[in-house]
Write a protein that holds these residues in place. Structure first.
Motif, PDB file in Angstrom:
ATOM      1  N   MET A  90       1.769   9.267   1.564  1.00 50.66           N
ATOM      2  CA  MET A  90       1.064  10.264   2.368  1.00 50.66           C
ATOM      3  C   MET A  90       1.797  10.537   3.687  1.00 50.66           C
ATOM      4  O   MET A  90       1.763  11.656   4.200  1.00 50.66           O
ATOM      5  N   GLY A  91       2.492   9.549   4.227  1.00 56.77           N
ATOM      6  CA  GLY A  91       3.335   9.774   5.403  1.00 56.77           C
ATOM      7  C   GLY A  91       4.450  10.755   5.095  1.00 56.77           C
ATOM      8  O   GLY A  91       4.763  11.650   5.893  1.00 56.77           O
ATOM      9  N   VAL A 125       4.475  15.699  -6.623  1.00 55.78           N
ATOM     10  CA  VAL A 125       3.658  14.807  -7.452  1.00 55.78           C
ATOM     11  C   VAL A 125       4.258  13.426  -7.283  1.00 55.78           C
ATOM     12  O   VAL A 125       5.485  13.268  -7.263  1.00 55.78           O
ATOM     13  N   ALA A 126       3.409  12.417  -7.161  1.00 55.33           N
ATOM     14  CA  ALA A 126       3.864  11.026  -7.093  1.00 55.33           C
ATOM     15  C   ALA A 126       3.523  10.335  -8.402  1.00 55.33           C
ATOM     16  O   ALA A 126       2.443  10.537  -8.953  1.00 55.33           O
ATOM     17  N   ILE A 127       4.451   9.523  -8.894  1.00 56.51           N
ATOM     18  CA  ILE A 127       4.169   8.669 -10.051  1.00 56.51           C
ATOM     19  C   ILE A 127       4.440   7.239  -9.632  1.00 56.51           C
ATOM     20  O   ILE A 127       5.499   6.922  -9.089  1.00 56.51           O
ATOM     21  N   LEU A 164       0.842  -1.192   0.000  1.00 58.20           N
ATOM     22  CA  LEU A 164       0.000   0.000   0.000  1.00 58.20           C
ATOM     23  C   LEU A 164       0.881   1.248   0.000  1.00 58.20           C
ATOM     24  O   LEU A 164       1.091   1.896   1.022  1.00 58.20           O
ATOM     25  N   ARG A 165       1.417   1.576  -1.150  1.00 62.89           N
ATOM     26  CA  ARG A 165       2.322   2.715  -1.282  1.00 62.89           C
ATOM     27  C   ARG A 165       1.645   4.008  -0.843  1.00 62.89           C
ATOM     28  O   ARG A 165       2.303   4.939  -0.403  1.00 62.89           O
ATOM     29  N   CYS A 199       1.113   1.771  -8.387  1.00 67.36           N
ATOM     30  CA  CYS A 199       0.173   1.470  -7.302  1.00 67.36           C
ATOM     31  C   CYS A 199      -0.789   2.643  -7.152  1.00 67.36           C
ATOM     32  O   CYS A 199      -0.436   3.780  -7.454  1.00 67.36           O
ATOM     33  N   GLN A 200      -1.963   2.368  -6.657  1.00 66.76           N
ATOM     34  CA  GLN A 200      -2.958   3.421  -6.468  1.00 66.76           C
ATOM     35  C   GLN A 200      -2.604   4.283  -5.262  1.00 66.76           C
ATOM     36  O   GLN A 200      -2.430   3.767  -4.165  1.00 66.76           O
ATOM     37  N   ILE A 201      -2.477   5.574  -5.500  1.00 64.60           N
ATOM     38  CA  ILE A 201      -2.282   6.546  -4.433  1.00 64.60           C
ATOM     39  C   ILE A 201      -3.488   7.476  -4.513  1.00 64.60           C
ATOM     40  O   ILE A 201      -3.718   8.114  -5.538  1.00 64.60           O
ATOM     41  N   TYR A 202      -4.239   7.519  -3.456  1.00 67.78           N
ATOM     42  CA  TYR A 202      -5.510   8.236  -3.455  1.00 67.78           C
ATOM     43  C   TYR A 202      -5.321   9.711  -3.147  1.00 67.78           C
ATOM     44  O   TYR A 202      -5.599  10.185  -2.052  1.00 67.78           O
ATOM     45  N   HIS A 203      -4.808  10.427  -4.131  1.00 66.30           N
ATOM     46  CA  HIS A 203      -4.593  11.866  -3.993  1.00 66.30           C
ATOM     47  C   HIS A 203      -4.554  12.476  -5.389  1.00 66.30           C
ATOM     48  O   HIS A 203      -4.059  11.846  -6.331  1.00 66.30           O
TER      49      HIS A 203
END
Length: 146
Positions: free
Chosen positions: A97-98, A109-111, A91-92, A114-118
């Motif tokens: 988010m941490g 920005v995250a790439i 769960l990346r 895995c699903q990142i809910y943001h």
């Protein structure tokens, strides 16, 4: 404001098939070259490549990225503490988010595959990896968050 790209590797800079063909530590130079189109961006590694089981820390991953042609500076990695790995394995989102909570006000920005809910996260398909459309979206997100 600094722009930070939280970068995963598997499913972003390589694909399921390329890892099967070239090995688990393969990084596609073309996909790395796409990242070089991001101006004024620094990289924080969010990949599991920095876990001890890969026997590679941030400096080792940064070296592999540079060898594949990365010109962006790698300034660190997301903490892969045993608590996070054990509690949220796979769960990346929680790791990212941490990190974000620890650096308030940073333009990030995250790439990841895995699903990142943001809204600041861009998801790739692990069978395809990074594409020019992802780079355009990342650049747009950085601009909107400036």
């Amino acid at each position: 404001m600094d722009k930070i790209l939280l970068l995963d590797i598997d499913g972003v800079l390589n694909t399921n098939s390329s890892r099967s063909k070239y090995g688990i530590d393969y990084i596609n130079p073309y996909k790395v070259s796409l990242l070089n189109n991001l101006i004024g961006v620094s990289v924080v590694i969010s990949s599991d490549w920095i876990l001890d089981c890969w026997e590679m820390e941030v400096a080792g991953v940064a070296s592999k990225l540079k060898a594949a042609g990365l010109k962006l500076p790698v300034i660190g990695g997301i903490d892969k503490s045993p608590i996070l790995v054990g509690s949220f394995k796979g769960l990346r989102h929680h790791e990212v988010m941490g990190w974000v909570d620890s650096y308030p006000g940073v333009n990030w920005v995250a790439i990841d595959d895995c699903q990142i809910y943001h809204k600041q996260a861009v998801k790739t398909n692990p069978d395809i990896g990074l594409l020019p459309k992802h780079i355009r979206r990342i650049a747009r997100l950085f601009k909107e968050n400036s």
